[in-house]
Every structure is written in structure tokens, then in C-alpha cells.
Design an enzyme around this catalytic site. Structure first.
Site: not given
Length: 325
Positions: A259, A236, A264, A155, A175, A283
Site C-alpha cells: 500500500d 512506509r 510514492e 499502534r 520489536d 496508500h
């Protein structure tokens, strides 16, 4: 959910709509189900509105909620929220993941544009200088026909592709679930992952974090990326082997906008904090601050469809979780 998120997710105008649609527990929001009041509310509940901080909907919890038939999740992934028992029971699950994709794609677009200008490294250089950068530091920068490789038509990936259309980029996509016809509709060149890495000036990661995608970008694959390219990760941290990435970054061969990291949060002692070719953020690409209202609006719209007897617009099916986050 964690009650601290409730006011931002459902400001008064949205909470009023929600009250008109649903008979909401007086508790408003709770994060645990181990006291008498929350257990009583759970026993009556037909709908759970969940969010960050909600414990997993495991078998024990579901036994305490015999009337539950719908979960409206005011956040993204439901992978770790809904257990196998929940799917077996046939509970309808909706997620605001589509609403959360917007700000992540916007952040990534900004990162791509700034990376094309080498803005992150030049900003650090400028802070240590009293002059404009010399010509050799500016050679080759710019966003005209910059080659951008997108890993994952998620998305976020699809929204990013929409945002990239007005710019003069050469965009490729990797993909395994996209065929040539769909790639043509998306306006991108479909490439195997290794070929995308070999031919991209900027690589942006938007694949789901699954066991099979852990360290998708490992040492050998990072070595395929051309010298001077920038790797962007707003998905991620586990998608990239950070030890291998650190080697590439420390050498100066690649740059990175991260990010998300693995681990993390990133320890303060990490070398990545010190490298001039690395731009780190904590993040923040996903929904924060006033963007949370968009997630709440998605839930309220879904509640309205539920009351009107319409199918949920953002329903998640268990089989989806084999290839989405």
C-alpha cells in the site's frame, strides 16, 4: 489544515460539539499563515486544530502565535509538524494516530487473509482463464496455522495483533522495545528480526520510518524469507529496499502486497505494476472517506478533556519520537 478535509473530519454533529467547547476562528480552516486574516487569528489562538496540509509549526510561526499552548492534530504523525522550537516552548501536542491505526490494521488483516489464500495471484490467473485453477496452483494455500510475522508493535501492529487473535495463525513478533513478558501478554512469540523472517509465510511491516529503519528489509534480509512467502507493507515505503524487493518479486520467489512504496506514488513505468505476484494500492490503508470522522471525533474528545482540565488522552511527548512515527 487543507480546507477540503474539514467537512469529513468534522461533520455537523462534531462541529457543533467543537463550537460548544472552543471559540473557533471565523476562518474555520486555513492552510497558510501569510495573509492578514490568518495572522490575526493566529495571534489570538490558544489552541490549533491541525491536519493534513498544515505547514510546519516552526519558530517564525510560533512567534506569531504567542498565546498558543495546545495543538490537537486530526491526523497521525506529528514528527514533521512540531519543530524543536515547539517542543522547547512546552506546547501540549495530541495526535489522532491511535484512531488512524484502526483502518490500517483492518486493511492489513484483509491482506493477510487473502494472501494466505493466494487470492491476489489467483485472481490474475482467473482473469486469463476459462476454468478453475489446477490442483498444483492450490497446493499449500490456506490460513490454518499459517506463520505470520509482525515487524513492529506499533499502534497499528498492536491493533493488528488483536484482530488476528480469532484466527488459527502462528504469530511471531519482532520489536526491540518489547520484552518476553509483554510478548506473552500480546499472545505472540518474540523473535529477533532475522529469525522472524526465516520462519514466516507472511511478513507484515509496522515499524516506524526513522533514519535507523530505512531499508530495514534490505537484500540480505529479504533473502532470508522462505520461498513463496508474501511481504505486506502498510507502514512506509522506505522501510523496504525496493530495488532488492523487485529482484525477489521478478524472480517469482516472493509475493507482495504494497500500500506504500518508495518512491510514492509509484511511477506508472515501474515493473511492480506488471508482476502477477504483486498487489498494489495507492496508500489507502489509512483513514479515508467516512473514516476521517473518527479522527475528528478524537480531536473533539481531546478538546473536551482540555476544557475540563483533564490530561490529554493522546498526548505526544518529544522523547516518543525516538522510536515512533
Amino acid at each position: 489544515m487543507d480546507p477540503q478535509h474539514l467537512p469529513a473530519l468534522f461533520p455537523p454533529r462534531l462541529m457543533n460539539r467543537l463550537h460548544e467547547l472552543l471559540d473557533i476562528s471565523e476562518l474555520q480552516a486555513f492552510a497558510r499563515f501569510d495573509d492578514a486574516a490568518s495572522k490575526a487569528a493566529l495571534a489570538r489562538a490558544e489552541v490549533l486544530i491541525t491536519g493534513w496540509g498544515c505547514p510546519p509549526l516552526d519558530e517564525a510561526l510560533l512567534e506569531a502565535a504567542p498565546r498558543l499552548r495546545t495543538v490537537l492534530h486530526a491526523a497521525g504523525s506529528v514528527r514533521h509538524l512540531v519543530s524543536e522550537a515547539g517542543w522547547r516552548r512546552g506546547i501540549a501536542v495530541s495526535s489522532a494516530v491511535q484512531a488512524n491505526a484502526g483502518p490500517v490494521a483492518e486493511y492489513t488483516l484483509a491482506a493477510i487473509l487473502l494472501a494466505g489464500k493466494n487470492a491476489f495471484a489467483l485472481s490474475r490467473w482467473y482473469a486469463r482463464s476459462d476454468a478453475y485453477p489446477p490442483a498444483q496452483l492450490l497446493s499449500g494455500i490456506g490460513n490454518f496455522r499459517r506463520r505470520v510475522g509482525i515487524i513492529g508493535a506499533s499502534r497499528v501492529g498492536r491493533r493488528l495483533l488483536e484482530l488476528l487473535r480469532p484466527f488459527d495463525f502462528a504469530i511471531s513478533l519482532s520489536d526491540p522495545y518489547v520484552d518476553e513478558a509483554e510478548a506473552a501478554r500480546l499472545g505472540v512469540t518474540l523473535l529477533p528480526l532475522d529469525d522472524l523472517l526465516r520462519t514466516s509465510d507472511i511478513v507484515s511491516v509496522h515499524a516506524p520510518s526513522l533514519p535507523q529503519t530505512r531499508h530495514l528489509l534490505d537484500g540480505p534480509r529479504l533473502a532470508l524469507i522462505p520461498d513463496g512467502a508474501v511481504v505486506i507493507n502498510t507502514a512506509r515505503g522506505a522501510l523496504i529496499d525496493h530495488d532488492a524487493l523487485t529482484v525477489e518479486l521478478e524472480s517469482g520467489r516472493l509475493g507482495a502486497v504494497l500500500d506504500v512504496t518508495d518512491p510514492e506514488p509509484l511511477p506508472a513505468s515501474s515493473l511492480l505494476h506488471q508482476l502477477p505476484n504483486v498487489f498494489l494500492t495507492p496508500h489507502i490503508a489509512g483513514s479515508l472517506g467516512n473514516e476521517l470522522e473518527r479522527l475528528g471525533r478524537t480531536v473533539v474528545d481531546e478538546a473536551e478533556r482540555l476544557v475540563d482540565g483533564l490530561p490529554l488522552l493522546h498526548r505526544v511527548h518529544q522523547e516518543d519520537l525516538t522510536h515512533v512515527a
